[in-house]
Design a protein around this motif. Structure first.
Motif, PDB file in Angstrom:
ATOM      1  N   GLY A   1      19.356 -50.341 -49.404  1.00  0.00           N
ATOM      2  CA  GLY A   1      19.420 -49.247 -48.443  1.00  0.00           C
ATOM      3  C   GLY A   1      18.126 -48.959 -47.710  1.00  0.00           C
ATOM      4  O   GLY A   1      18.000 -47.912 -47.070  1.00  0.00           O
ATOM      5  N   TYR A   2      17.144 -49.869 -47.785  1.00  0.00           N
ATOM      6  CA  TYR A   2      15.892 -49.667 -47.048  1.00  0.00           C
ATOM      7  C   TYR A   2      16.161 -49.806 -45.548  1.00  0.00           C
ATOM      8  O   TYR A   2      16.878 -50.710 -45.114  1.00  0.00           O
ATOM      9  N   GLU A   3      15.568 -48.919 -44.766  1.00  0.00           N
ATOM     10  CA  GLU A   3      15.595 -49.075 -43.318  1.00  0.00           C
ATOM     11  C   GLU A   3      14.639 -50.198 -42.926  1.00  0.00           C
ATOM     12  O   GLU A   3      13.728 -50.542 -43.702  1.00  0.00           O
ATOM     13  N   PRO A   4      14.805 -50.811 -41.739  1.00  0.00           N
ATOM     14  CA  PRO A   4      13.989 -51.980 -41.369  1.00  0.00           C
ATOM     15  C   PRO A   4      12.486 -51.765 -41.513  1.00  0.00           C
ATOM     16  O   PRO A   4      11.773 -52.619 -42.058  1.00  0.00           O
ATOM     17  N   GLU A   5      11.980 -50.601 -41.055  1.00  0.00           N
ATOM     18  CA  GLU A   5      10.532 -50.376 -41.141  1.00  0.00           C
ATOM     19  C   GLU A   5      10.079 -50.177 -42.585  1.00  0.00           C
ATOM     20  O   GLU A   5       8.985 -50.601 -42.984  1.00  0.00           O
TER      21      GLU A   5
ATOM     22  N   THR B   1       6.296 -45.865 -53.335  1.00  0.00           N
ATOM     23  CA  THR B   1       7.676 -45.629 -52.879  1.00  0.00           C
ATOM     24  C   THR B   1       8.307 -44.550 -53.747  1.00  0.00           C
ATOM     25  O   THR B   1       8.363 -44.697 -54.974  1.00  0.00           O
ATOM     26  N   ALA B   2       8.735 -43.460 -53.118  1.00  0.00           N
ATOM     27  CA  ALA B   2       9.531 -42.450 -53.819  1.00  0.00           C
ATOM     28  C   ALA B   2      10.980 -42.677 -53.437  1.00  0.00           C
ATOM     29  O   ALA B   2      11.272 -43.042 -52.296  1.00  0.00           O
TER      30      ALA B   2
ATOM     31  N   ARG C   1      26.592 -46.036 -54.127  1.00  0.00           N
ATOM     32  CA  ARG C   1      25.418 -45.216 -53.817  1.00  0.00           C
ATOM     33  C   ARG C   1      24.450 -45.983 -52.928  1.00  0.00           C
ATOM     34  O   ARG C   1      24.469 -47.217 -52.888  1.00  0.00           O
ATOM     35  N   VAL C   2      23.621 -45.251 -52.248  1.00  0.00           N
ATOM     36  CA  VAL C   2      22.638 -45.843 -51.354  1.00  0.00           C
ATOM     37  C   VAL C   2      21.288 -45.187 -51.627  1.00  0.00           C
ATOM     38  O   VAL C   2      21.217 -44.001 -51.968  1.00  0.00           O
ATOM     39  N   GLY C   3      20.230 -45.958 -51.480  1.00  0.00           N
ATOM     40  CA  GLY C   3      18.901 -45.438 -51.740  1.00  0.00           C
ATOM     41  C   GLY C   3      18.355 -44.644 -50.567  1.00  0.00           C
ATOM     42  O   GLY C   3      18.606 -44.951 -49.408  1.00  0.00           O
ATOM     43  N   ILE C   4      17.614 -43.579 -50.902  1.00  0.00           N
ATOM     44  CA  ILE C   4      16.856 -42.807 -49.917  1.00  0.00           C
ATOM     45  C   ILE C   4      15.389 -42.980 -50.297  1.00  0.00           C
ATOM     46  O   ILE C   4      15.002 -42.683 -51.430  1.00  0.00           O
ATOM     47  N   TYR C   5      14.582 -43.462 -49.360  1.00  0.00           N
ATOM     48  CA  TYR C   5      13.224 -43.891 -49.698  1.00  0.00           C
ATOM     49  C   TYR C   5      12.157 -43.211 -48.840  1.00  0.00           C
ATOM     50  O   TYR C   5      12.378 -42.913 -47.660  1.00  0.00           O
ATOM     51  N   GLU C   6      11.018 -42.996 -49.483  1.00  0.00           N
ATOM     52  CA  GLU C   6       9.795 -42.605 -48.800  1.00  0.00           C
ATOM     53  C   GLU C   6       8.763 -43.687 -49.118  1.00  0.00           C
ATOM     54  O   GLU C   6       8.241 -43.736 -50.238  1.00  0.00           O
ATOM     55  N   VAL C   7       8.526 -44.578 -48.179  1.00  0.00           N
ATOM     56  CA  VAL C   7       7.644 -45.735 -48.404  1.00  0.00           C
ATOM     57  C   VAL C   7       6.295 -45.465 -47.727  1.00  0.00           C
ATOM     58  O   VAL C   7       6.215 -45.438 -46.493  1.00  0.00           O
TER      59      VAL C   7
ATOM     60  N   ARG D   1      13.490 -36.187 -47.428  1.00  0.00           N
ATOM     61  CA  ARG D   1      14.481 -35.432 -46.678  1.00  0.00           C
ATOM     62  C   ARG D   1      14.755 -36.087 -45.330  1.00  0.00           C
ATOM     63  O   ARG D   1      15.909 -36.238 -44.922  1.00  0.00           O
ATOM     64  N   GLN D   2      13.704 -36.488 -44.637  1.00  0.00           N
ATOM     65  CA  GLN D   2      13.888 -37.132 -43.334  1.00  0.00           C
ATOM     66  C   GLN D   2      14.635 -38.458 -43.456  1.00  0.00           C
ATOM     67  O   GLN D   2      15.487 -38.788 -42.630  1.00  0.00           O
ATOM     68  N   SER D   3      14.332 -39.200 -44.512  1.00  0.00           N
ATOM     69  CA  SER D   3      15.028 -40.460 -44.743  1.00  0.00           C
ATOM     70  C   SER D   3      16.510 -40.221 -45.018  1.00  0.00           C
ATOM     71  O   SER D   3      17.381 -40.944 -44.529  1.00  0.00           O
ATOM     72  N   GLY D   4      16.806 -39.152 -45.784  1.00  0.00           N
ATOM     73  CA  GLY D   4      18.191 -38.802 -46.064  1.00  0.00           C
ATOM     74  C   GLY D   4      18.934 -38.359 -44.817  1.00  0.00           C
ATOM     75  O   GLY D   4      20.095 -38.736 -44.599  1.00  0.00           O
ATOM     76  N   LEU D   5      18.263 -37.561 -43.981  1.00  0.00           N
ATOM     77  CA  LEU D   5      18.896 -37.117 -42.737  1.00  0.00           C
ATOM     78  C   LEU D   5      19.177 -38.287 -41.807  1.00  0.00           C
ATOM     79  O   LEU D   5      20.166 -38.269 -41.057  1.00  0.00           O
ATOM     80  N   HIS D   6      18.318 -39.299 -41.870  1.00  0.00           N
ATOM     81  CA  HIS D   6      18.564 -40.499 -41.065  1.00  0.00           C
ATOM     82  C   HIS D   6      19.856 -41.184 -41.525  1.00  0.00           C
ATOM     83  O   HIS D   6      20.640 -41.686 -40.709  1.00  0.00           O
ATOM     84  N   LYS D   7      20.103 -41.187 -42.840  1.00  0.00           N
ATOM     85  CA  LYS D   7      21.347 -41.755 -43.372  1.00  0.00           C
ATOM     86  C   LYS D   7      22.557 -40.934 -42.918  1.00  0.00           C
ATOM     87  O   LYS D   7      23.652 -41.475 -42.732  1.00  0.00           O
TER      88      LYS D   7
END
Length: 579
Positions: free
Chosen positions: A314-318, A462-463, A517-523, A556-562
């Protein structure tokens, strides 16, 4: 039957059963008749009492009254007992059917049991061994007791059959221990109870089929339930008879190579289930003594989860690009943070799988090792034996490693060795229990690690959290007020009508509107500017502010993007990233 006075003076045979001796002494049956019944019973293999009644030597009613008086035991009218109200968890069904017994109640440390033969010492000893309680006999008429025991046993067996279901194939899976064969004694034959074995196999296969991560076997005073954790939430699956809790616990402990006689302390073990020609599922087993028996939690460890590929996490490209850049570095420390059950181990093993090549030496220290990865040297930490994370790390550094994975940095000693390894040409991967990436750095500082060592060793943090993924078949657009979207954290510029939030509905293909489930990440890569803040002993707020400036999304921002992508719901993101 009349008995002559001379026959009472004849010496009684020591081979005569206790019931026969009591009847002869009471003058109800002649010694000759009692011995003849005994010989006949031995020849036919039948028990003494049914042969005695069948021969016409005495009626079942007269026998019960005589034995109650001879053994000073209460007499009960079996017909007055209500089968529906009889307890089903006091005595094993197999034992009750074999010896024709019926448990009525538990009184202190003794079990009140109805029998037609109070002289049956073998039955009494078996009950004591299995229940760890003494036996208090109550006498019932044999023919009535047999009918009720069979009816009661059938009702329990039927309840098990309804749980197990029909058409179950025993060969669907092969359950074996994951420990050396000489670590425990052979299992008692009672543990190999077919319905229990069948039930355990079915539950494990159902859990795998439903995508569960954990199984909970929970005993209570009048209930026994099995729950699965599916997509992060516990769901009650089945409530088997309480009577099977001991046998089921014993079966699991035998397969896991645990001590089945030890029920006072927690134990940990492992087992495997072969579910296909090339697929083997590992299980981690944990037992915990509770008020009404041992609670057992089984964690499903599917080795294939480490080989899903980074795209499936579930990582976004960046975010994916930042992580791949970090693991390609020859040295430094990568930290994964998050609460228990947030998928940290799968993330680490996904990275290790990418790095696992013939020319690379990888060593891991975990407590315990959850995923078996061929080509990686895995060590289980054993603090009782003196094998701590710190000891394992020191040993690794003498084993010419390229990459080291530490299950968790718990103390300053482990952190200090890990940092020195990262500074001396090794890539170190590990986990910490913190809420987000910026607070990880301040947590390390609070552990006593010098800012210089943090800045020079940590290259990426990574959180992560795991959010339930909306079911693609039944999700529907959600009408969320503009103010609620703003409160959740969406900027005004993003609430432009170009995307649609979705809500869970629920269908036959999912669990209450969610499936998987999908991962929500802060990298967060540690850039030069972040290093300056760390060296200046900056706060987590300063680190977070700089990370946002550099384009790092918060959890939170990563989750909102999902949510914008329609992957999950706003409610799920708010629950996972509660700030």
């Amino acid at each position: 039957m009349a008995v002559s006075e001379s026959s009472l003076r004849e010496p009684l045979s020591s081979a005569l059963p206790g019931v026969g001796r009591a009847l002869v002494i009471a003058g109800k049956v002649s010694q000759k008749a009692a011995e003849e019944v005994h010989r006949k019973a031995l020849a036919t293999g039948e028990a003494y009492i049914p042969e005695l009644i069948q021969s016409g030597a005495i009626s079942a009613s007269d026998l019960a009254h005589t034995l109650a008086q001879a053994f000073s035991a209460p007499l009960i009218d079996v017909d007055a007992l209500d089968p529906a109200r009889l307890p089903k968890d006091l005595l094993d069904v197999k034992l009750a059917l074999k010896y024709r017994l019926l448990a009525l109640s538990k009184r202190g440390g003794r079990l009140v049991v109805v029998t037609a033969d109070p002289s049956d010492h073998e039955a009494a000893e078996r009950i004591k061994f299995i229940t760890q309680m003494g036996v208090e006999w109550v006498i019932g008429e044999f023919d009535k007791l047999v009918r009720l025991v069979e009816k009661h046993g059938k009702s329990v067996a039927d309840s098990m059959d309804s749980i197990i279901g029909t058409g179950f194939d025993f060969d669907e899976g092969s359950l074996v221990s994951d420990a050396p064969p000489d670590t425990t004694e052979d299992a008692p034959s009672d543990v190999e109870d077919a319905p229990v074995v069948k039930f355990l196999h079915k539950v494990l296969l159902d859990a795998i089929g439903l995508g569960a991560s954990d199984l909970h076997f929970e005993p209570y005073e009048h209930q026994y339930r099995v729950r699965f954790r599916i997509d992060g939430e516990l769901q009650e699956i089945v409530s088997p008879p309480v009577a099977i809790k001991e046998k089921l616990a014993s079966r699991i402990k035998v397969i896991s190579r645990l001590d089945i006689a030890e029920k006072r302390i927690p134990q940990d073990g492992r087992m495997k289930l072969k579910v296909g020609p090339e697929r083997v599922i590992d299980f981690r087993v944990s037992t915990l003594p509770t008020l009404f028996g041992e609670k057992i939690v089984i964690r499903i460890l599917d080795p294939s989860s480490a080989r899903m590929g980074i795209e499936a996490l579930g990582y976004e490209p960046e975010e994916k690009a930042r992580l791949l850049t970090a693991i390609e570095r020859p040295y430094g420390m990568i930290l994964v943070t998050g609460p228990t059950g947030s998928g940290k181990t799968v993330s680490l093993y996904t990275c290790l799988n990418l790095l696992n090549k013939p020319g690379v030496n990888i060593a891991t220290a975990e407590d315990p090792s959850e995923i078996n990865l061929p080509g990686v040297n895995q060590v289980n930490v054993n603090e009782k034996a003196g094998l701590t994370f710190a000891v394992a790390l020191r040993a690794f550094l003498r084993q010419d490693p390229d990459i080291i994975m530490v299950g968790e940095i718990r103390d300053l000693e482990t952190a200090d060795i890990a940092i020195k390894a990262a500074q001396t040409g090794h890539l170190v991967l590990s986990t910490l229990h913190t809420n987000d990436a910026p607070t990880t750095l301040t947590r390390m500082r609070n552990m006593g690690i010098a800012p210089f060592n943090i800045a020079s060793s940590v290259i990426l943090i990574t959180a992560q959290r795991l959010a339930r993924r909306l079911c693609a078949k039944c999700k529907q657009p959600a009408d969320i007020p503009h103010e609620n979207l703003l409160d959740a954290g969406f900027p005004e510029t993003e609430i432009d009508g170009s995307w649609t939030p979705y809500r869970p509905v629920g269908c036959d293909a999912c669990n209450n509107g969610y499936k998987g489930r999908v991962g929500i990440y802060e990298v967060m890569p540690i850039t030069e500017e972040l290093q300056r803040i760390i060296l200046a002993d900056g706060s987590a707020l300063e680190i977070a502010e700089q990370a946002r400036t550099e384009g790092v999304r918060s959890l939170r921002q990563s989750g909102l993007h999902k949510v914008r992508l329609g992957v999950t719901s706003l409610e799920e993101v708010l629950a996972c990233t509660n700030q």
